[in-house]
Design an enzyme around this catalytic site. Structure first.
Site, PDB file in Angstrom:
ATOM      1  N   LYS A 274       0.831  -1.218   0.000  1.00 38.96           N
ATOM      2  CA  LYS A 274       0.000   0.000   0.000  1.00 38.96           C
ATOM      3  C   LYS A 274       0.862   1.264   0.000  1.00 38.96           C
ATOM      4  O   LYS A 274       0.353   2.383  -0.091  1.00 38.96           O
ATOM      5  CB  LYS A 274      -0.899   0.010   1.244  1.00 38.96           C
ATOM      6  CG  LYS A 274      -2.088  -0.914   1.160  1.00 38.96           C
ATOM      7  CD  LYS A 274      -2.805  -1.163   2.481  1.00 38.96           C
ATOM      8  CE  LYS A 274      -3.192  -0.023   3.284  1.00 38.96           C
ATOM      9  NZ  LYS A 274      -4.005  -0.420   4.485  1.00 38.96           N
TER      10      LYS A 274
ATOM     11  N   LYS B   3       2.565   2.203   2.654  1.00 42.38           N
ATOM     12  CA  LYS B   3       2.432   2.775   4.008  1.00 42.38           C
ATOM     13  C   LYS B   3       3.443   2.102   4.932  1.00 42.38           C
ATOM     14  O   LYS B   3       3.644   0.899   4.885  1.00 42.38           O
ATOM     15  CB  LYS B   3       1.038   2.469   4.568  1.00 42.38           C
ATOM     16  CG  LYS B   3      -0.024   3.497   4.255  1.00 42.38           C
ATOM     17  CD  LYS B   3      -1.272   3.196   5.095  1.00 42.38           C
ATOM     18  CE  LYS B   3      -2.033   4.473   5.359  1.00 42.38           C
ATOM     19  NZ  LYS B   3      -3.243   4.273   6.159  1.00 42.38           N
TER      20      LYS B   3
HETATM   21  N1  C2G Z   1     -10.686   7.010   9.035  1.00 45.85           N
HETATM   22  C1  C2G Z   1     -11.668   7.936   9.395  1.00 45.85           C
HETATM   23  N2  C2G Z   1     -11.304   9.149   9.845  1.00 45.85           N
HETATM   24  C2  C2G Z   1      -9.994   9.483   9.977  1.00 45.85           C
HETATM   25  C3  C2G Z   1      -8.989   8.550   9.637  1.00 45.85           C
HETATM   26  C4  C2G Z   1      -9.368   7.306   9.170  1.00 45.85           C
HETATM   27  O1  C2G Z   1     -12.872   7.653   9.280  1.00 45.85           O
HETATM   28  N3  C2G Z   1      -9.677  10.727  10.444  1.00 45.85           N
HETATM   29  C5  C2G Z   1     -11.105   5.701   8.522  1.00 45.85           C
HETATM   30  C6  C2G Z   1     -10.619   5.450   7.085  1.00 45.85           C
HETATM   31  O2  C2G Z   1     -11.504   6.075   6.154  1.00 45.85           O
HETATM   32  C7  C2G Z   1     -10.666   3.933   7.015  1.00 45.85           C
HETATM   33  C8  C2G Z   1     -10.344   3.503   8.475  1.00 45.85           C
HETATM   34  O3  C2G Z   1     -10.536   4.673   9.297  1.00 45.85           O
HETATM   35  O4  C2G Z   1     -11.981   3.494   6.681  1.00 45.85           O
HETATM   36  C9  C2G Z   1      -8.926   3.001   8.633  1.00 45.85           C
HETATM   37  O5  C2G Z   1      -8.060   4.009   8.158  1.00 45.85           O
HETATM   38  P1  C2G Z   1      -6.548   3.564   7.752  1.00 45.85           P
HETATM   39  O6  C2G Z   1      -5.952   2.780   8.844  1.00 45.85           O
HETATM   40  O7  C2G Z   1      -5.861   4.776   7.225  1.00 45.85           O
HETATM   41  O8  C2G Z   1      -6.877   2.554   6.557  1.00 45.85           O
HETATM   42  P2  C2G Z   1      -6.356   2.616   5.054  1.00 45.85           P
HETATM   43  O9  C2G Z   1      -4.889   2.789   5.027  1.00 45.85           O
HETATM   44  O10 C2G Z   1      -7.216   3.588   4.359  1.00 45.85           O
HETATM   45  O11 C2G Z   1      -6.617   1.096   4.569  1.00 45.85           O
HETATM   46  O12 C2G Z   1      -8.254  -2.292   1.741  1.00 45.85           O
HETATM   47  C10 C2G Z   1      -8.518  -1.039   2.337  1.00 45.85           C
HETATM   48  C11 C2G Z   1      -7.311  -0.498   3.024  1.00 45.85           C
HETATM   49  O13 C2G Z   1      -6.691  -1.473   3.850  1.00 45.85           O
HETATM   50  C12 C2G Z   1      -7.719   0.718   3.850  1.00 45.85           C
END
Ligand code: C2G
Length: 144
Positions: free
Chosen positions: A46, A48
């Site tokens: 990803k 990350k």
């Molecule tokens: N999220 C949120 N508000 C934030 C930060 C994150 O609602 N201020 C939500 C994101 O939209 C996501 C979830 O929290 O639905 C997890 O965020 P991340 O850990 O950043 O996930 P991500 O890297 O987007 O991975 O296959 C899908 C991916 O694995 C998603």
């Protein structure tokens, strides 16, 4: 067939209120919430790098009352199989992913929830780094 299971995916690094609000709202949609937690290897795919390793992120998520089950997220392609295996009725993601997973509508409902504004793991990392630099500067000046 209604199973009452909802799933969401993510890295959930440095768990913060944005994550917790997403998990709380996801859980409110069904009876059981499954979280597919990105592995460290998948995070590399990803693009990350998480501060906390998978095992630590797993342990923190396990302490969240909204989370009923955690499975590893190893790749982009596993979602359909997860929905079938976990008997998922509802797939939930924050709306930064709006539209990206609509192909799952064949298998379950797809819900994008508004992200929590003004907080992100990236911002937390920056804030912590800046606080550390400020502390070091003040400490240095005090001890000139
Ligand atoms: N999220 C949120 N508000 C934030 C930060 C994150 O609602 N201020 C939500 C994101 O939209 C996501 C979830 O929290 O639905 C997890 O965020 P991340 O850990 O950043 O996930 P991500 O890297 O987007 O991975 O296959 C899908 C991916 O694995 C998603």
């Amino acid at each position: 067939m209604i199973y009452k299971n909802v799933i969401t995916y993510g890295t959930f690094d440095l768990l913060h209120v944005g994550h917790v609000r997403l998990l709380r709202r996801a859980k409110s949609l069904e009876e059981h919430l499954v979280v597919a937690l990105s592995t460290d290897e998948f995070n590399k795919i990803k693009g990350k790098t998480s501060v906390l390793c998978y095992e630590e992120r797993y342990e923190i998520l396990s302490a969240i009352k909204y989370v009923d089950k955690i499975i590893p997220e190893n790749n982009w392609e596993q979602k359909i199989q997860d929905i079938l295996t976990e008997k998922i009725d509802c797939f939930v993601m924050g709306n930064d992913w709006e539209g990206k997973f609509d192909f799952l509508k064949t298998y379950c409902s797809v819900v994008y929830l508004p992200r929590t504004e003004d907080i992100s793991t990236t911002q937390l990392k920056t804030d912590l780094k800046n606080a550390d630099e400020t502390f070091r500067t003040e400490f240095f000046l005090k001890n000139l």
